[in-house]
Design an enzyme around this catalytic site. Structure first.
Site, short mmCIF file in Angstrom:
data_model
loop_
_atom_site.label_atom_id
_atom_site.label_comp_id
_atom_site.label_asym_id
_atom_site.label_seq_id
_atom_site.Cartn_x
_atom_site.Cartn_y
_atom_site.Cartn_z
N HIS A 60 5.73 10.19 -1.88
CA HIS A 60 4.55 9.41 -2.29
C HIS A 60 3.95 9.98 -3.58
CE1 HIS A 60 4.38 6.55 1.03
NE2 HIS A 60 4.86 7.52 1.77
N THR A 61 4.80 10.50 -4.40
CA THR A 61 4.37 10.98 -5.72
C THR A 61 4.87 10.07 -6.84
OG1 THR A 61 6.34 12.37 -5.74
CG2 THR A 61 4.28 13.43 -5.07
N ASP A 204 13.81 5.62 -5.36
CA ASP A 204 15.06 5.26 -4.69
C ASP A 204 16.11 4.77 -5.69
OD1 ASP A 204 13.19 5.59 -2.68
OD2 ASP A 204 13.01 3.45 -2.27
N TYR A 261 1.89 0.98 3.01
CA TYR A 261 2.35 1.56 1.76
C TYR A 261 1.46 1.09 0.60
CZ TYR A 261 5.73 2.86 -1.94
OH TYR A 261 6.34 3.39 -3.04
C1 GLA Z 1 9.63 4.59 -0.45
C2 GLA Z 1 9.48 3.96 -1.82
C3 GLA Z 1 9.62 5.03 -2.90
C4 GLA Z 1 8.67 6.20 -2.65
C5 GLA Z 1 8.81 6.69 -1.22
C6 GLA Z 1 7.81 7.75 -0.88
O1 GLA Z 1 10.92 5.09 -0.30
O2 GLA Z 1 10.46 2.97 -2.01
O3 GLA Z 1 9.38 4.46 -4.16
O4 GLA Z 1 7.35 5.84 -2.94
O5 GLA Z 1 8.68 5.62 -0.29
O6 GLA Z 1 8.06 8.91 -1.58
#
Ligand code: GLA
Length: 429
Positions: A60-61, A204, A261
């Site tokens: 979550h960065t 991702d 989220y």
């Molecule tokens: C999901 C989102 C990513 C990221 C993670 C948390 O995987 O798709 O972009 O924010 O959560 O690190």
């Protein structure tokens, strides 16, 4: 019957935990080609593949312009694809090999496709929206061993494999260089955010497209950085230290686009506004450089109006610093310290960011009690997977302990994977 057996609870034999093996290159090519031929007739123009990922640390960065540290999994999504002369899109996957989903790119608007086919269709749509008029429709068949909805980026594996395939068959020329791939990554992100309606911050897709074998990708998400500046490859050789990275997919019901989220993101943006900074990374860097970082963090938190926001910001600020510390510790072979950072990351995600669920907390707890150097949830949370750093040869044992505890708790049976730093997306045939 002895009185003893009345009191002693018989332990029923526990179910052996399943390990998900990666599909090998030849098998992936053969299966995707076969599904393509069976569905559309004829041979595909080519086969491409993109991996899922686990984020080692830095959760979550990404949407806070922070740091993260993913590796690509050996588990990949294969796509057999041929371009079309019209704007039609047809897609099929091994999940439901008899169901072909169709869409038309002509006149297509955001959220105009329902179901899983929004992901690949949205990539072609996003490329066209970005001005690549050459891109037309396509027929594609997907075969994947990336567990779905497990926090291991099966969506990015799908959108990135599609982007790379379209780049290739339509001659865009962005797939061959790391910096060029950022253009394809942006199309993948846009597809997920705007066509599929699943918010994602870029971690991702960068992992799936830019990781290299044997390395973790240190990704710096500051928007002002160019593609040449925002990544560095960090050696991640588990063997060298006699380690394994165990991934356990908890199979807990998991939804990223259920509003949680988006809510976390909104809170972070609001906090940045209140602090008068462009993003929380600016705040984190200021704190890190202060003479007394603890005091600086306290002052920052004191400037925020409510308890929840303070907790969210504390997670982001400390997590960014943990990425730096982890990179340092691992490079120095200080595995104890690296493990402690995994633990601290998880605890922060549980207590401050509040994105864990009992399955994640219990899996992490069992791993720690069974000798893991450290364990943490990985990905967005609210379900999904954990990772644990364990001594070589101990993954099965630790995974089994977690499975046993899950059975005891009445949770779904978890599944495991053996992770190592694998290569990014590529053409396979
Ligand atoms: C999901 C989102 C990513 C990221 C993670 C948390 O995987 O798709 O972009 O924010 O959560 O690190």
């Amino acid at each position: 019957m002895s009185s003893h057996s009345h009191h002693h609870q018989e332990r029923t034999p526990m179910t052996a935990v399943e390990f998900i093996e990666p599909i090998a290159h030849e098998a992936g090519v053969a299966q995707a080609t076969e599904l393509f031929a069976k569905t559309y007739g004829g041979q595909p123009e080519g086969v491409w593949a993109a991996p899922g990922r686990v984020n080692l640390i830095g959760e979550h960065t990404d949407y806070n312009a922070g740091l993260c540290l993913p590796i690509a999994l050996p588990h990949r999504t294969f796509i057999a694809l041929s371009p079309r002369e019209d704007t039609k899109v047809r897609v099929v996957s091994d999940v439901a090999p008899d169901k072909v989903a169709e869409a038309d790119l002509d006149g297509l608007e955001a959220r105009g496709v329902d179901g899983w086919s929004a992901y690949p269709t949205g990539v072609a749509w996003a490329l066209r929206e970005a001005g690549f008029d050459k891109v037309k429709g396509f027929d594609a068949a997907f075969v994947s061993c990336v567990p779905l909805g497990s926090g291991l980026s099966s969506s990015a594996a799908m959108t990135c494999s599609t982007a790379l395939a379209l780049d290739d068959v339509y001659g865009l020329g962005y797939g061959d260089s790391d910096a060029g791939r950022v253009t394809l990554i942006n199309a993948a992100i846009k597809s997920e955010n705007e066509m599929a309606g699943a918010s994602t911050g870029g971690l991702d897709q960068n992992a799936s497209m830019r990781c290299t074998a044997g390395h973790a990708l240190l990704l710096d998400c500051r928007p002002e950085l160019t593609p040449l500046e925002n990544v560095s490859q960090q050696e991640f050789d588990l063997d060298k230290y006699g380690l394994e990275l165990l991934v356990v997919d908890t199979q807990a019901p998991h939804q990223l686009n259920d509003g949680q989220y988006a809510q976390r993101r909104a809170t972070c943006e609001e906090a940045a506004k209140i602090l008068g900074v462009a993003n929380l990374r600016v705040a984190a860097d200021g704190i890190a450089k202060a003479d007394d970082p603890f005091q600086a963090l306290k002052e920052t938190l004191d400037a925020l109006p409510d308890e929840t926001m303070k907790k969210r910001v504390r997670h982001v600020v400390t997590e960014i610093e943990r990425v730096r510390s982890f990179v340092r510790a691992f490079a120095q072979g200080d595995i104890q310290a690296a493990g402690r950072l995994f633990n601290a990351s998880h605890d922060s995600l549980a207590a401050d960011y509040e994105v864990t669920v009992p399955e994640l907390d219990i899996a992490v707890d069992v791993a720690r009690k069974n000798g893991a150097y450290g364990a943490r949830m990985t990905g967005g949370g609210f379900g999904g997977s954990i990772i644990a750093l364990v001594d070589k040869g101990r993954s099965h044992e630790v995974a089994q302990k977690i499975a046993d505890e899950f059975e005891h708790q009445g949770f779904h049976a978890p599944r495991a994977l053996a992770a190592y730093a694998a290569p990014s997306a590529s053409r396979e045939a």
